[in-house]
Design a protein around this motif. Structure first.
Motif, PDB file in Angstrom:
ATOM      1  N   ALA A 340       0.556  38.901  17.084  1.00 27.05           N
ATOM      2  CA  ALA A 340       2.015  38.888  16.530  1.00 27.05           C
ATOM      3  C   ALA A 340       2.616  37.639  16.955  1.00 27.05           C
ATOM      4  CB  ALA A 340       2.961  40.013  16.991  1.00 27.05           C
ATOM      5  N   ARG A 341       3.487  36.917  16.352  1.00 26.35           N
ATOM      6  CA  ARG A 341       4.292  35.743  16.635  1.00 26.35           C
ATOM      7  C   ARG A 341       5.295  36.056  17.517  1.00 26.35           C
ATOM      8  NH1 ARG A 341       6.925  32.153  11.882  1.00 26.35           N
ATOM      9  NH2 ARG A 341       8.015  30.893  13.298  1.00 26.35           N
ATOM     10  N   LEU A 342       5.340  36.147  18.759  1.00 28.41           N
ATOM     11  CA  LEU A 342       6.214  36.683  19.786  1.00 28.41           C
ATOM     12  C   LEU A 342       7.091  35.783  20.395  1.00 28.41           C
ATOM     13  CD1 LEU A 342       4.076  39.077  21.767  1.00 28.41           C
ATOM     14  CD2 LEU A 342       5.598  39.674  20.151  1.00 28.41           C
ATOM     15  N   ILE A 343       8.173  36.127  20.258  1.00 26.88           N
ATOM     16  CA  ILE A 343       9.366  35.274  21.092  1.00 26.88           C
ATOM     17  C   ILE A 343       9.878  36.464  22.188  1.00 26.88           C
ATOM     18  CG2 ILE A 343      11.735  34.341  20.944  1.00 26.88           C
ATOM     19  CD1 ILE A 343      10.763  34.255  17.663  1.00 26.88           C
ATOM     20  N   VAL A 344       9.550  36.087  23.203  1.00 25.62           N
ATOM     21  CA  VAL A 344       9.907  37.110  24.373  1.00 25.62           C
ATOM     22  C   VAL A 344      11.068  36.804  25.186  1.00 25.62           C
ATOM     23  CG1 VAL A 344       8.785  38.169  26.717  1.00 25.62           C
ATOM     24  CG2 VAL A 344       7.553  37.704  24.620  1.00 25.62           C
ATOM     25  N   LEU A 345      11.992  37.828  25.322  1.00 25.51           N
ATOM     26  CA  LEU A 345      13.205  37.414  26.312  1.00 25.51           C
ATOM     27  C   LEU A 345      13.181  38.102  27.534  1.00 25.51           C
ATOM     28  CD1 LEU A 345      16.840  37.603  24.766  1.00 25.51           C
ATOM     29  CD2 LEU A 345      16.213  38.584  26.918  1.00 25.51           C
ATOM     30  N   CYS A 346      12.879  37.273  28.582  1.00 23.85           N
ATOM     31  CA  CYS A 346      12.610  38.052  29.842  1.00 23.85           C
ATOM     32  C   CYS A 346      13.667  37.401  31.094  1.00 23.85           C
ATOM     33  CB  CYS A 346      11.177  37.676  30.516  1.00 23.85           C
ATOM     34  SG  CYS A 346      10.918  36.097  30.825  1.00 23.85           S
ATOM     35  N   THR A 347      13.617  38.148  32.164  1.00 22.85           N
ATOM     36  CA  THR A 347      14.523  37.539  33.422  1.00 22.85           C
ATOM     37  C   THR A 347      14.012  36.504  34.207  1.00 22.85           C
ATOM     38  OG1 THR A 347      13.968  39.402  34.695  1.00 22.85           O
ATOM     39  CG2 THR A 347      15.988  39.522  33.456  1.00 22.85           C
ATOM     40  N   GLU A 348      14.662  35.781  34.952  1.00 22.76           N
ATOM     41  CA  GLU A 348      14.104  34.501  35.361  1.00 22.76           C
ATOM     42  C   GLU A 348      13.381  34.595  36.486  1.00 22.76           C
ATOM     43  OE1 GLU A 348      17.752  32.051  35.942  1.00 22.76           O
ATOM     44  OE2 GLU A 348      18.556  33.594  37.652  1.00 22.76           O
ATOM     45  N   ASP A 349      13.388  35.871  36.979  1.00 22.28           N
ATOM     46  CA  ASP A 349      12.646  36.363  38.256  1.00 22.28           C
ATOM     47  C   ASP A 349      11.407  36.977  37.718  1.00 22.28           C
ATOM     48  OD1 ASP A 349      13.798  38.628  37.126  1.00 22.28           O
ATOM     49  OD2 ASP A 349      14.164  39.636  38.837  1.00 22.28           O
ATOM     50  N   ASP A 350      10.963  36.838  36.453  1.00 26.41           N
ATOM     51  CA  ASP A 350       9.569  37.484  35.990  1.00 26.41           C
ATOM     52  C   ASP A 350       8.505  36.609  36.124  1.00 26.41           C
ATOM     53  OD1 ASP A 350       7.993  38.970  34.448  1.00 26.41           O
ATOM     54  OD2 ASP A 350       9.343  39.900  33.433  1.00 26.41           O
ATOM     55  N   GLU A 351       7.888  36.461  37.294  1.00 28.57           N
ATOM     56  CA  GLU A 351       6.945  35.322  37.230  1.00 28.57           C
ATOM     57  C   GLU A 351       5.756  35.830  36.352  1.00 28.57           C
ATOM     58  OE1 GLU A 351       6.186  35.295  41.427  1.00 28.57           O
ATOM     59  OE2 GLU A 351       8.100  34.412  41.610  1.00 28.57           O
ATOM     60  N   GLU A 352       5.439  36.935  36.197  1.00 28.28           N
ATOM     61  CA  GLU A 352       4.245  37.696  35.655  1.00 28.28           C
ATOM     62  C   GLU A 352       4.472  37.194  34.013  1.00 28.28           C
ATOM     63  OE1 GLU A 352       1.785  39.231  36.735  1.00 28.28           O
ATOM     64  OE2 GLU A 352       0.721  39.150  34.837  1.00 28.28           O
ATOM     65  N   LEU A 353       5.748  37.212  33.364  1.00 28.76           N
ATOM     66  CA  LEU A 353       5.693  36.918  31.914  1.00 28.76           C
ATOM     67  C   LEU A 353       5.973  35.461  31.731  1.00 28.76           C
ATOM     68  CD1 LEU A 353       8.031  39.489  30.291  1.00 28.76           C
ATOM     69  CD2 LEU A 353       5.734  39.310  29.972  1.00 28.76           C
ATOM     70  N   ILE A 354       6.664  34.867  32.793  1.00 31.18           N
ATOM     71  CA  ILE A 354       6.958  33.260  32.651  1.00 31.18           C
ATOM     72  C   ILE A 354       5.588  32.668  32.725  1.00 31.18           C
ATOM     73  CG2 ILE A 354       7.830  31.264  33.719  1.00 31.18           C
ATOM     74  CD1 ILE A 354      10.274  33.350  34.270  1.00 31.18           C
ATOM     75  N   SER A 355       4.551  33.376  33.563  1.00 29.09           N
ATOM     76  CA  SER A 355       3.236  32.583  33.684  1.00 29.09           C
ATOM     77  C   SER A 355       2.192  32.678  32.465  1.00 29.09           C
ATOM     78  CB  SER A 355       2.383  33.073  35.038  1.00 29.09           C
ATOM     79  OG  SER A 355       2.208  34.495  34.466  1.00 29.09           O
ATOM     80  N   GLN A 356       2.891  33.550  31.581  1.00 30.24           N
ATOM     81  CA  GLN A 356       2.117  33.524  30.200  1.00 30.24           C
ATOM     82  C   GLN A 356       2.585  33.107  29.205  1.00 30.24           C
ATOM     83  OE1 GLN A 356       1.248  37.816  29.110  1.00 30.24           O
ATOM     84  NE2 GLN A 356       1.623  38.284  31.367  1.00 30.24           N
ATOM     85  N   LYS A 357       3.558  32.080  29.452  1.00 25.77           N
ATOM     86  CA  LYS A 357       4.388  31.489  28.484  1.00 25.77           C
ATOM     87  C   LYS A 357       3.806  30.646  27.389  1.00 25.77           C
ATOM     88  CE  LYS A 357       8.073  28.034  29.023  1.00 25.77           C
ATOM     89  NZ  LYS A 357       8.003  26.637  28.098  1.00 25.77           N
TER      90      LYS A 357
END
Ligand code: F6R
Length: 410
Positions: A340-357
């Motif tokens: 899927a062509r994903l646009i993820v909305l996450c919080t700024e303390d979410d190191e896990e998702l941010i590291s998968q940018k």
């Protein structure tokens, strides 16, 4: 007046730190010892750290002139409801009635109202309630949500509920409007005049007012005191957090450039943010005339997954403050497995998702609030997205075709 803004909608989106504060002004009394854990570090107006000084968010203590202090515990004061809270607390059902964005605000607040009031909560689209001639009883409390206070479907449902003896409460923005006049009692959202046809600041203020109603209903419950204090403190911090979310505007404008030629956009959310998916999709379709659907991610495997391919853009609201966060992470994994062509909305303390940018087409990183108020923060970049998509597609932002600000016919 639009002032420095090109459109009323953009002005109203950017007004939200102030409109939210106005919805709370005079209605929150803080305890002497209130400590704020959700305040951004840089922009504290009157804090122990002083403007511009770095402070530790977990220990910030600051005085907000709008909110007096002094009690043992913080409390919510809603003058318009004070004589009716006992009746509300004794009702056998709380029924929230509205249309469009106003209905979505009730979707956002339902979980918290159930948690605090411990009474079954029913949500009704006003038109559907009337189509079904839904049974309503004297023991019910019906709460009518309407920015304009004049929406014909909602007004009709109000008269129907009143004739059946239910306590009727209005939550409107327009002083002296039909719904404000005909309800037994109510709370104004006080977000200021909303000129753009698409509702933005009224939506966030409606969520805040519903949150305050839930808190007022739980005021005498000792087992809810800690949770109430957490949410009241988060309310006080909310305007500054929304101000920070507005700084995403440039990023969202670039994202809109990648998306504006698409035909369709899906938005997945669940829990508190099911409302965010519905509201974001409504803004995109009504303004940008782009097909968009808000989908409860819990239903993903029951049909919507068939739509997924590598072309269709999908926004996934996955903020860590929500109890359904692990389930949303799993949704992302399942969507990724289908390219899927994903646009993820996450919080700024979410190191896990941010590291998968790099694995996502785009990432929208928002500041954190408390679970019930996170939808207020999350909708801000999505309001901006609908705005920029509309400008790029060269449609009329403030007056979309076929729509009126007050829908006074059924
Ligand atoms: C969407 C929008 C409409 C209104 C709906 C109810 O942006 O503005 O969906 O929310 O027509 O209007 P009110 O809240 O005035 O009853």
């Amino acid at each position: 007046m639009k002032g420095e803004y090109d459109h009323f909608m953009l002005k109203e989106i950017f007004e939200q730190p102030d409109s939210l504060l106005n919805s709370m002004r005079g209605r929150i009394e803080l305890s002497a010892s209130s400590v704020f854990s959700h305040v951004p570090t840089e922009e504290i107006a009157d804090g122990t750290g002083g403007p511009g000084k770095k402070t530790t968010p977990k220990q910030v203590r600051f005085n907000v002139p709008s909110f007096p202090r002094g009690l043992d515990k913080p409390r919510i004061v809603l003058g318009g409801l004070s004589e009716h809270l006992n009746t509300m607390n004794r009702s056998r059902r709380l029924m929230f009635v509205g249309c469009g964005t106003s209905f979505h605000a009730a979707v956002a607040a339902r979980g918290f109202i159930e948690e605090m009031a411990e009474i079954p909560v029913d949500l009704q689209l006003a038109s559907d309630l009337m189509d079904r001639q839904c049974p309503i009883f004297r023991e019910d409390t019906c709460i009518f949500l309407s920015q304009s206070g004049e929406t014909a479907d909602t007004l009709q449902a109000l008269r129907y509920a009143k004739a059946r003896g239910a306590l009727c409460v209005g939550v409107t923005n327009t002083v002296g409007s039909a719904i404000a006049r005909e309800t037994d009692c109510g709370v104004y959202i006080h977000c200021g005049a909303e000129i753009g046809v698409a509702s933005t600041k009224a939506y966030t203020s409606q969520i805040v007012v519903l949150t305050m109603i839930a808190l007022a209903m739980a005021a005498n419950k000792n087992d809810k005191a800690a949770r109430s204090e957490e949410v009241i403190n988060a309310l006080v911090s909310l305007p500054e957090i929304v101000r920070k979310a507005l700084q995403l505007d440039k990023h969202i404008q670039s994202l809109a450039k990648e998306l504006y030629e698409e035909q369709s956009l899906l938005v997945f959310g669940r829990g508190y943010n099911y409302s965010t998916s519905l509201e974001a999709a409504l803004k995109v379709k009504e303004l940008a005339y782009m097909h968009s659907e808000g989908i409860n991610a819990g239903e993903m495997k029951h049909g919507p997954l068939a739509l997924i391919d590598s072309n269709l853009p999908v926004i996934v609201v996955c903020t860590k403050t929500d109890a359904v966060y692990p389930k949303m992470v799993s949704v992302i994994e399942q969507l990724r497995a289908r390219q899927a062509r994903l646009i993820v909305l996450c919080t700024e303390d979410d190191e896990e998702l941010i590291s998968q940018k790099d694995k996502f087409a785009s990432l929208i990183i928002v500041p954190s609030s408390v679970d019930i108020l996170q939808p207020v923060v999350n909708i801000v970049p999505l309001q901006l997205l609908s705005y920029h998509l509309t400008v790029l597609r060269e449609f009329d932002v403030d007056q979309p075709r076929n729509l009126a600000k007050s829908v006074t016919v059924t």
